[in-house]
Design a protein around this motif. Structure first.
Motif, PDB file in Angstrom:
ATOM      1  N   CYS B 352       0.517  -1.195   0.068  1.00 56.69           N
ATOM      2  CA  CYS B 352      -0.030   0.209  -0.200  1.00 56.69           C
ATOM      3  C   CYS B 352       0.981   1.129   0.058  1.00 56.69           C
ATOM      4  O   CYS B 352       0.574   2.096  -0.641  1.00 56.69           O
ATOM      5  N   ALA B 353       1.887   1.243   0.697  1.00 63.20           N
ATOM      6  CA  ALA B 353       2.796   2.324   0.854  1.00 63.20           C
ATOM      7  C   ALA B 353       3.306   2.465  -0.462  1.00 63.20           C
ATOM      8  O   ALA B 353       3.462   3.837  -0.952  1.00 63.20           O
ATOM      9  N   GLY B 354       3.785   1.492  -1.022  1.00 62.54           N
ATOM     10  CA  GLY B 354       4.475   1.374  -2.400  1.00 62.54           C
ATOM     11  C   GLY B 354       3.597   1.965  -3.586  1.00 62.54           C
ATOM     12  O   GLY B 354       4.075   2.905  -4.367  1.00 62.54           O
ATOM     13  N   ILE B 355       2.460   1.779  -3.442  1.00 62.99           N
ATOM     14  CA  ILE B 355       1.566   2.092  -4.463  1.00 62.99           C
ATOM     15  C   ILE B 355       1.157   3.404  -4.516  1.00 62.99           C
ATOM     16  O   ILE B 355       0.762   4.246  -5.237  1.00 62.99           O
ATOM     17  N   ILE B 356       1.126   4.007  -3.148  1.00 64.54           N
ATOM     18  CA  ILE B 356       0.661   5.462  -2.892  1.00 64.54           C
ATOM     19  C   ILE B 356       1.914   6.210  -3.363  1.00 64.54           C
ATOM     20  O   ILE B 356       1.712   7.326  -3.947  1.00 64.54           O
ATOM     21  N   TYR B 364       4.689  10.800   3.086  1.00 67.74           N
ATOM     22  CA  TYR B 364       4.469  11.113   4.802  1.00 67.74           C
ATOM     23  C   TYR B 364       2.965  11.062   5.177  1.00 67.74           C
ATOM     24  O   TYR B 364       2.343  11.367   4.529  1.00 67.74           O
ATOM     25  N   ILE B 365       2.933  10.430   6.347  1.00 73.32           N
ATOM     26  CA  ILE B 365       1.528  10.375   6.859  1.00 73.32           C
ATOM     27  C   ILE B 365       0.916  11.555   6.899  1.00 73.32           C
ATOM     28  O   ILE B 365      -0.400  11.837   6.656  1.00 73.32           O
ATOM     29  N   SER B 366       1.512  12.790   7.243  1.00 73.98           N
ATOM     30  CA  SER B 366       0.982  14.027   7.324  1.00 73.98           C
ATOM     31  C   SER B 366       0.502  14.412   6.098  1.00 73.98           C
ATOM     32  O   SER B 366      -0.243  15.619   6.188  1.00 73.98           O
ATOM     33  N   GLU B 367       0.831  14.013   5.075  1.00 73.11           N
ATOM     34  CA  GLU B 367       0.325  14.411   3.657  1.00 73.11           C
ATOM     35  C   GLU B 367      -0.583  13.627   2.899  1.00 73.11           C
ATOM     36  O   GLU B 367      -1.195  13.823   2.033  1.00 73.11           O
ATOM     37  N   MET B 368      -1.320  12.597   3.964  1.00 79.05           N
ATOM     38  CA  MET B 368      -2.273  11.735   3.176  1.00 79.05           C
ATOM     39  C   MET B 368      -3.463  11.985   3.397  1.00 79.05           C
ATOM     40  O   MET B 368      -4.605  11.163   3.388  1.00 79.05           O
ATOM     41  N   ALA B 369      -3.963  12.948   4.248  1.00 75.56           N
ATOM     42  CA  ALA B 369      -5.297  13.326   4.579  1.00 75.56           C
ATOM     43  C   ALA B 369      -6.281  13.425   3.308  1.00 75.56           C
ATOM     44  O   ALA B 369      -5.867  13.672   2.396  1.00 75.56           O
ATOM     45  N   GLY B 370      -7.382  12.420   3.646  1.00 74.08           N
ATOM     46  CA  GLY B 370      -8.342  12.380   2.438  1.00 74.08           C
ATOM     47  C   GLY B 370      -7.718  11.495   1.388  1.00 74.08           C
ATOM     48  O   GLY B 370      -8.463  11.454   0.219  1.00 74.08           O
ATOM     49  N   ILE B 371      -6.545  10.709   1.610  1.00 73.76           N
ATOM     50  CA  ILE B 371      -6.251  10.093   0.313  1.00 73.76           C
ATOM     51  C   ILE B 371      -7.168   8.729  -0.114  1.00 73.76           C
ATOM     52  O   ILE B 371      -7.128   8.070  -1.025  1.00 73.76           O
ATOM     53  N   GLY B 372      -7.959   8.454   0.724  1.00 74.84           N
ATOM     54  CA  GLY B 372      -9.039   7.494   0.634  1.00 74.84           C
ATOM     55  C   GLY B 372      -9.909   7.732  -0.742  1.00 74.84           C
ATOM     56  O   GLY B 372     -10.295   6.748  -1.097  1.00 74.84           O
ATOM     57  N   LYS B 373     -10.249   8.988  -1.066  1.00 68.23           N
ATOM     58  CA  LYS B 373     -10.850   9.238  -2.203  1.00 68.23           C
ATOM     59  C   LYS B 373     -10.073   8.900  -3.555  1.00 68.23           C
ATOM     60  O   LYS B 373     -10.482   8.389  -4.397  1.00 68.23           O
ATOM     61  N   ARG B 374      -8.592   9.154  -3.262  1.00 65.79           N
ATOM     62  CA  ARG B 374      -7.826   8.845  -4.557  1.00 65.79           C
ATOM     63  C   ARG B 374      -7.482   7.313  -4.693  1.00 65.79           C
ATOM     64  O   ARG B 374      -7.563   6.673  -5.956  1.00 65.79           O
ATOM     65  N   PRO B 376      -9.176   4.245  -3.107  1.00 60.62           N
ATOM     66  CA  PRO B 376      -9.937   3.448  -2.028  1.00 60.62           C
ATOM     67  C   PRO B 376      -9.588   2.142  -1.672  1.00 60.62           C
ATOM     68  O   PRO B 376      -9.544   1.637  -0.508  1.00 60.62           O
ATOM     69  N   VAL B 377      -9.524   1.191  -2.822  1.00 65.73           N
ATOM     70  CA  VAL B 377      -9.098   0.017  -2.517  1.00 65.73           C
ATOM     71  C   VAL B 377      -7.839  -0.244  -1.738  1.00 65.73           C
ATOM     72  O   VAL B 377      -7.666  -0.979  -0.721  1.00 65.73           O
ATOM     73  N   THR B 378      -6.750   0.376  -2.071  1.00 63.40           N
ATOM     74  CA  THR B 378      -5.579   0.374  -1.303  1.00 63.40           C
ATOM     75  C   THR B 378      -5.698   0.661   0.158  1.00 63.40           C
ATOM     76  O   THR B 378      -5.397  -0.112   0.991  1.00 63.40           O
ATOM     77  N   MET B 379      -6.386   1.690   0.321  1.00 67.00           N
ATOM     78  CA  MET B 379      -6.529   2.158   1.658  1.00 67.00           C
ATOM     79  C   MET B 379      -7.561   1.226   2.350  1.00 67.00           C
ATOM     80  O   MET B 379      -7.263   1.045   3.724  1.00 67.00           O
ATOM     81  N   ALA B 380      -8.397   0.536   1.758  1.00 66.71           N
ATOM     82  CA  ALA B 380      -9.228  -0.507   2.474  1.00 66.71           C
ATOM     83  C   ALA B 380      -8.239  -1.522   2.697  1.00 66.71           C
ATOM     84  O   ALA B 380      -8.542  -2.225   3.946  1.00 66.71           O
ATOM     85  N   GLN B 437      -7.275   9.602   8.747  1.00 64.04           N
ATOM     86  CA  GLN B 437      -7.330  10.717   7.967  1.00 64.04           C
ATOM     87  C   GLN B 437      -7.520  10.266   6.372  1.00 64.04           C
ATOM     88  O   GLN B 437      -7.859  11.304   5.854  1.00 64.04           O
ATOM     89  N   ALA B 438      -7.231   9.006   6.172  1.00 60.56           N
ATOM     90  CA  ALA B 438      -7.367   8.781   4.896  1.00 60.56           C
ATOM     91  C   ALA B 438      -8.920   8.905   4.438  1.00 60.56           C
ATOM     92  O   ALA B 438      -9.153   9.366   3.343  1.00 60.56           O
TER      93      ALA B 438
END
Lengths: 120, 649, 518
Positions: B352-356, B364-374, B376-380, B437-438
């Motif tokens: 998941c980290a790699g695909i992001i 950086y985790i602090s830059e990932m807010a809302g990344i669930g939109k971009r 979704p499958v990965t973050m799930a 945050q995702a």
């Protein structure tokens, strides 16, 4: 001490000559003198061998066919020394050849000058 | 138990050696090269799994070359413990190979041939480790593994990658030397180094002082790769490697070879009984417990996602070591089962980290807010694997942790039980913010992460790009990175002196937390014009990342030098931004926020999504039906045979 | 009748050494062919000896038919046979290497064959004085070969080597003299019998000390190593390859002979201080050599200091004098010869193709010369002791020997030396494969018709100034044949393959060890 020198003077000479040679090799900055020191060093070793084989009143080890004679001097150290002399001469030859080449290239035989020229 | 003469163990090792050569030979044709990788991976898995039925039935597959050194034979034996590790490594290699193709092509990485070749060689060594019948052969493959993985760690060819590579070599070779020394000691004490169920009998009767020394050397030697503190620090540094490497090698094959070595030492060299008699289990368990907790706490403070995962790995590996060193059957079962369980889950997380990283260049985790939109499958998938890590039931982590917990309680070691539970809570603490945050935050309004981002309690602000190309979050990211390392040079605005108008000092600069997140750094920088383009350094606006470096009324030269200098410092010390250099786009959401992508693979290629889902599925299967998955049966088999001789329990 | 192979091993190359000179007189350049044929014959003879010894024989040949205590004996046993095989194999390999790698003068091959004969002589003689003579033949030929490079410094390095080497040989002969005075014999086996019982007599102790110091000088054990880095660095690449693989090796072998055959274990028991002294020097040598190697920037110098370190290991093994350690010493002696020879050969090829002579020059050569760099990597890792390789075998046996003897400091140093070796090998590997792409300096393309005759000179004689030949601008490029690469790769393959040959070594050395440790 005196007695040691009186009875073992050949060995004392051996040590003296050897150390002289060693000192020349280390202390003299001149390459040719270093080689002379090397020769002295080797000569000391020859002396050591010859002295070790010396038998008071001994004769060369040529044994008559009927046997007897003696006492004889061991011939082995002499053979060794002869061989070692040959080795020493050839070493000196190689060393001098190298020195000739060094002189031709650097124009000096002084070790400290050489070191200055060659060291990085 | 019958021994079956078979070529299968050596075939399993050699197939990827042949694969390495084929990969090198086909370096001009990437498609062929990657086809070779996949075919070899599948072949390897096939060979390894073909031995499972026999081993479960109690057979051992043996291949022998004859004597290797002295009377120690060069053999390969596929027993249940070896097969556990070999199956795991070869199965995950298939998944990782697919992912690697997507990852390496997605980033257009250099040196892909070297990468795939080293990967194949590493797997050879890993399977060799699995099938080693004695300490010397194990050492042989252990060292080969070190050599084969070095090119992967140093892959980036940057200063930071080389430094990581050097550190990696120094640590792991140091460990290798300790293993060899331990093996020689064991050989000297007993005349053999062969593994035997329940331990080498002569060892119990030998001089306890030397036996303890041998155990300490072996445990320390394997502990290096197993990431036991204080020998762990190569692992976070090695995260500079491409993500599939971090995933398969630095969460599975390499680190688990260390754990595997420890389990061999505990179960088959000394035997649980002797370990207990020598009293060396408890110190090992204590080290593991300290590692467990400390690594979790450090993980809390890491903003770089891969580094957080690395510390999580350090922590999770200690679960296994702890399980082994408690010396109760349940704990050993749990420890061994955690080997595959952790592998599946951590692989998912790394993928998941790699695909992001590939898709958004966000690290950086602090830059990932809302990344669930971009994504979704990965973050799930990330969520599920993270839950497993924390020990939520129905996912693999729960089963193994449950066994360890039962084991600790049954032997009355309540301290360890408490430590396990605390660590579970910490697991949630460091994974939950990522998940939360995702999905539940947006890029322009999100909480600061407590512990990671000062001040405690959080604040609301935006990570959307500012007009000047930087974003406020960058400042925090940078500062956080710096708080992790103790020595850090940073320019303080107040100390600007000298010809250049700036002076870089070593100073404790983690400026007053209250100031962070605000562009205003006090009177001296009020005039600063952020829209003034600063010199471009390595594709980033370094000055914007570090506003405090800027000079009042900055002349171009004066601007550039401290900024560049500072950047080097940052890289040397914190190893944080190395991956971004080839790309213009800095991490975090693009201007305007994350794009919304669908749930059907719109976020990336299936080359990467497929493996993520496969690894995730694996961790769910292990959690739902542990007995149907072959691993628990193998583990039961191992524990049963290790304890046949033991009267300990 | 196989014992006839022993005198032939010495006589053939020494006689053949005349052939290149004659062909010079007649105007042919037949030197290479003479050397090739001779070394091929040597390989055959060595194989005969090796096979016989492997079969359990101890070959003895009284020279000229005079029986042992009076005449000179040549001995092929478990200790000498592996060394003989190593010498023969490396000699053939280096001749193959020299075909394109140069030097191609007839005189070079004369000295070369003389050296082969001298090395063989040291390895198989059973007579101490005879050993001195062959050591000096070896020395003379080596001095000449070191000076054969036309660079200005090679002559200085050769003279330094000559003075120190002769001193070493003279010390050795003084030691022999003391032994002779004490016993009246020079035959090794005879000596060991007659020395028994008088080990603590002063002449005997002096004899041991002189011999070990003398041979230690020849083997370049710290702090007697000072001649060696210069000699290795300034000799032409082919010569370095050869002497690094063999010359110090036979000196270390001579130490083993003196300790194990002449003085025997009983001497160490009677005079434990002698053993500790040797062990101390050897362990210090391991560490000092390793540290010095780490700080070098020039490849050849780094490898030279590495030899200091590795020979420390070998001497320590022989001084430990347990069956495992001695076996380890022999294995490491053979292994080091192959590995170091291969490493210098690989370095020679990289120097020839890319003009790379320093660690910095090696930046990213792993991609320009993948085969040679790969070989270098394999050999380097073998030197570190990564299994499977002969480098690992040697270190393993020495470590086991140290542990079994309970000599913990040596055991720790043996393990630690692995990391020290890693430090300089890893530096090379990192440069080869992971250097910054921009750090790799542009390299002149090899010109197809580069002069190869009389190769070996990589620095012009008028560069007397510092750093000549090291800077990127003075890089010269010469042709490299695939044969050279093949020889180097072969060395790496053999090094790895011998990693599985421990049983063979055990069988070879078994009978010898049985005699020593009865």
């Amino acid at each position: 001490m005196i007695e040691l020198l009186a009875t073992r003077w050949a060995y004392a000479t051996f040590v003296f000559v050897m150390v002289t040679g060693l000192y020349m090799m280390i202390a003299s900055p001149n390459l040719v003198k270093k080689v002379i020191g090397l020769n002295l060093f080797q000569s000391a070793v020859f002396l050591f061998f010859v002295a070790s084989a010396y038998v008071a009143g001994g004769s060369p080890a040529i044994v008559p066919s009927e046997g007897g004679g003696g006492p004889y001097v061991s011939p082995l150290p002499h053979v060794i020394v002869l061989t070692a002399i040959v080795v020493g001469v050839s070493l000196t030859a190689v060393a001098l050849a190298l020195i000739v080449r060094i002189y031709r290239e650097y124009g000096t035989l002084d070790e400290s000058v050489l070191r200055e020229v060659t060291d990085d | 138990m019958t021994e079956i003469e078979s070529l299968r163990p050596i075939a399993a090792v050699l197939i990827s050696v042949a694969g390495t050569l084929a990969i090198l030979a086909s370096h001009r044709r990437p498609n062929l090269r990657e086809a070779v990788t996949l075919v070899v991976a599948a072949g390897k898995f096939g060979i390894v799994t073909s031995m499972i039925p026999g081993v479960l039935a109690g057979d051992v597959y043996v291949w022998s070359l004859g004597p290797f050194v002295a009377d120690i034979a060069f053999e390969l034996r596929a027993d249940s413990l070896g097969l556990l590790f070999a199956t795991l490594a070869s199965m995950l290699w298939i998944i990782t190979s697919l992912y690697s193709i997507g990852y390496m092509r997605g980033l257009e990485e250099h040196g892909q041939t070297r990468y795939f070749a080293s990967f194949a060689m590493s797997l050879s060594a890993a399977v060799g480790i699995a099938f080693s019948p004695n300490l010397i052969v194990l050492y042989v493959f252990y060292e080969v593994l070190t050599v084969a993985t070095y090119p992967l760690v140093a892959h980036d060819e940057t200063d930071e990658a080389r430094a990581a590579g050097r550190k990696y070599l120094a640590y792991t070779f140091g460990g290798g030397v300790a293993v060899l020394a331990g093996a020689v000691l064991v050989y000297w004490l007993t005349g053999t180094v062969s593994f035997s169920s329940g331990g080498i009998a002569e060892l119990a009767a030998s001089d306890p002082a030397f036996a303890r020394a041998a155990f300490a050397l072996l445990a320390a030697g394997f502990g290096v790769k197993a990431g036991l503190m204080p020998l762990h620090s190569w692992l976070p540094d090695a995260m500079v490697a491409p993500t599939p490497v971090s995933g398969l090698l630095h969460a599975v094959a390499v680190v688990k070879s260390g754990v595997f070595g420890i389990s061999r030492v505990v179960l088959d060299v000394f035997g649980p009984e002797t370990v207990a008699e020598l009293g060396v289990g408890l110190p090992l368990a204590a080290v593991a417990t300290v590692t467990l907790i400390a690594a979790s706490i450090i993980a809390l403070r890491k903003d770089h996602l891969k580094r957080r995962l690395a510390y999580s790995t350090v922590s999770q590996l200690s679960y296994i070591v702890l399980g082994l060193s408690i010396l109760s059957p349940d704990a050993i079962t749990g420890g061994l089962l955690h080997i595959p369980a952790h592998a599946f889950m951590k692989l998912t997380l790394f993928f998941c980290a790699g695909i992001i990283h590939v898709e958004t260049h966000t690290d950086y985790i602090s830059e990932m807010a809302g990344i669930g939109k971009r994504m979704p499958v990965t973050m799930a998938a990330f969520t599920i694997a993270a839950a497993g890590m924390a020990g939520i039931p129905l996912i693999a982590g729960f089963v193994s942790k449950f066994y360890i917990l039962v084991g600790t309680v049954s032997t009355g070691d309540y301290v360890f039980a408490v430590a396990l539970l605390v660590s579970g809570v910490l697991n949630i603490a460091y994974f939950w913010p990522v998940v939360y945050q995702a999905f539940f935050e947006t890029e322009d309004a999100h909480d600061a992460k407590p512990l990671v981002e000062a001040p405690l309690g959080g604040e609301s602000r935006s990570i959307l790009a500012r007009p000047d190309g930087g974003r406020p979050g960058d400042d925090e990211a940078e500062t956080d990175a710096e708080t992790e390392t103790e020595t850090e040079a940073e320019a303080e605005p107040g100390t600007a002196t000298g010809e250049d108008g700036i002076d870089i000092e070593d100073a404790e600069t983690d400026a007053d937390p209250g100031e962070l997140g605000r562009p205003d750094f006090g009177g001296e920088t009020t005039d600063r014009d952020y829209s003034d383009p600063a010199p471009l350094v390595d594709g980033e606006y370094a000055v914007d990342r570090n506003p405090s470096d800027a000079v009042i009324g900055g002349a171009d030269e004066a601007d550039e030098r401290p900024a560049a200098g500072h950047e080097e410092d940052t890289h040397a010390d914190t190893d944080e931004h190395g991956h971004d250099h080839d790309h213009d786009h800095h991490g975090g959401p693009p201007p305007g926020g994350w794009e919304r992508r669908g749930w059907l693979g719109g976020e990336s290629t299936w080359f990467m999504l497929g493996p993520i889902l496969a690894a995730m599925a694996g961790s769910i299967v292990l959690g739902l039906v542990p007995h149907a998955a072959v691993f628990l049966r193998l583990v039961d088999d191992i524990v049963a045979s290790a304890l046949t001789l033991g009267v300990l329990f | 009748m196989t014992d006839v192979a022993l005198p032939l091993l010495i006589a053939v190359p020494i006689l053949a050494a005349v052939a290149p000179l004659f062909s010079s007189v007649l105007g042919f350049r037949a030197g290479w062919y003479a050397a090739a044929v001779t070394t091929a014959i040597e390989v055959g003879l060595a194989a005969v000896v090796l096979a016989a010894v492997y079969g359990g024989d101890r070959l003895v040949h009284p020279v000229g038919g005079y029986p042992a205590p009076y005449g000179i004996e040549l001995v092929g046993d478990g200790l000498s046979a592996p060394i003989v095989a190593l010498i023969a194999a490396v000699s053939l390999g280096v001749v193959a290497f020299a075909y394109t790698g140069g030097p191609r003068r007839n005189s070079f091959y004369s000295a070369y064959l003389l050296l082969v004969g001298g090395l063989m002589g040291v390895s198989i003689t059973g007579d101490l004085f005879n050993m001195f003579v062959f050591l000096e033949i070896t020395g003379l030929a080596t001095y000449a070969l070191v000076a054969a490079d036309r660079s200005d410094r090679s002559a200085v390095a050769a003279l330094k080597y000559l003075i120190l080497g002769t001193m070493g040989a003279s010390f050795f002969i003084i030691g022999v003299g003391y032994a002779f005075i004490s016993t009246g014999t020079l035959n090794m086996v005879d000596l060991s019998a007659r020395l028994a019982g008088s080990y603590t007599a002063r002449p005997v102790l002096a004899s041991f000390g002189f011999m070990i110091v003398g041979l230690g000088l020849k083997a370049a054990v710290f702090p007697l190593h000072t001649w060696q880095p210069d000699a290795y660095t300034y000799a032409s690449d082919t010569v370095t390859t050869y002497i690094s693989a063999l010359v110090s090796t036979v000196a270390a072998y001579a130490i083993a002979r003196v300790i194990l055959t002449v003085f025997t274990l009983a001497f160490f028991e009677a005079a434990p201080l002698a053993r500790w002294a040797v062990l101390t020097f050897a362990t210090v040598s391991v560490l000092a050599g390793g540290v010095l190697a780490v700080v070098q920037t020039e490849i050849k110098r780094m490898l030279a200091y590495s030899s200091v370190s590795q020979f420390g290991l070998v001497v320590a093994a022989f001084a430990l004098a347990t069956p495992d350690a001695v076996l380890g010493g022999v294995v490491h002696l053979v292994g080091h010869g192959l590995m170091k020879g291969g490493l210098f050969a690989a370095a020679a090829i990289l120097a020839a193709t890319h003009g790379a002579r320093t660690v910095d020059d090696y930046a990213r050569l792993g991609y320009r010369s993948p085969v040679v760099a790969g070989t270098l990597a394999v050999l380097g890792l073998a030197l570190v002791g990564i299994p499977p390789s002969i480098g690992f075998l040697g270190k393993y046996y020495i470590a086991v020997g140290a542990v079994r003897a309970g000599v913990w400091p040596v055991a720790i140093v043996v393990f630690f030396s692995t990391l020290l070796t890693l430090a300089y090998v890893a530096r090379l590997l990192e440069r080869l494969y992971f250097a910054d792409p921009d750090a790799a300096a542009p390299v002149p393309e090899p010109s197809p018709d580069a002069p190869v005759a009389d190769g070996g000179e990589t620095e012009d004689t008028d560069h007397a100034g510092p750093a000549s030949g090291d800077g990127g601008d003075t890089r010269t490029v010469r042709a490299v044949s695939s044969g050279m690469v093949l020889v180097t790769v072969l060395a790496a393959v053999v090094v790895v393959a011998l990693g599985f040959a421990a049983p063979v070594f055990e069988t070879l050395v078994e009978a010898f060890l049985g005699g020593v440790f009865s």
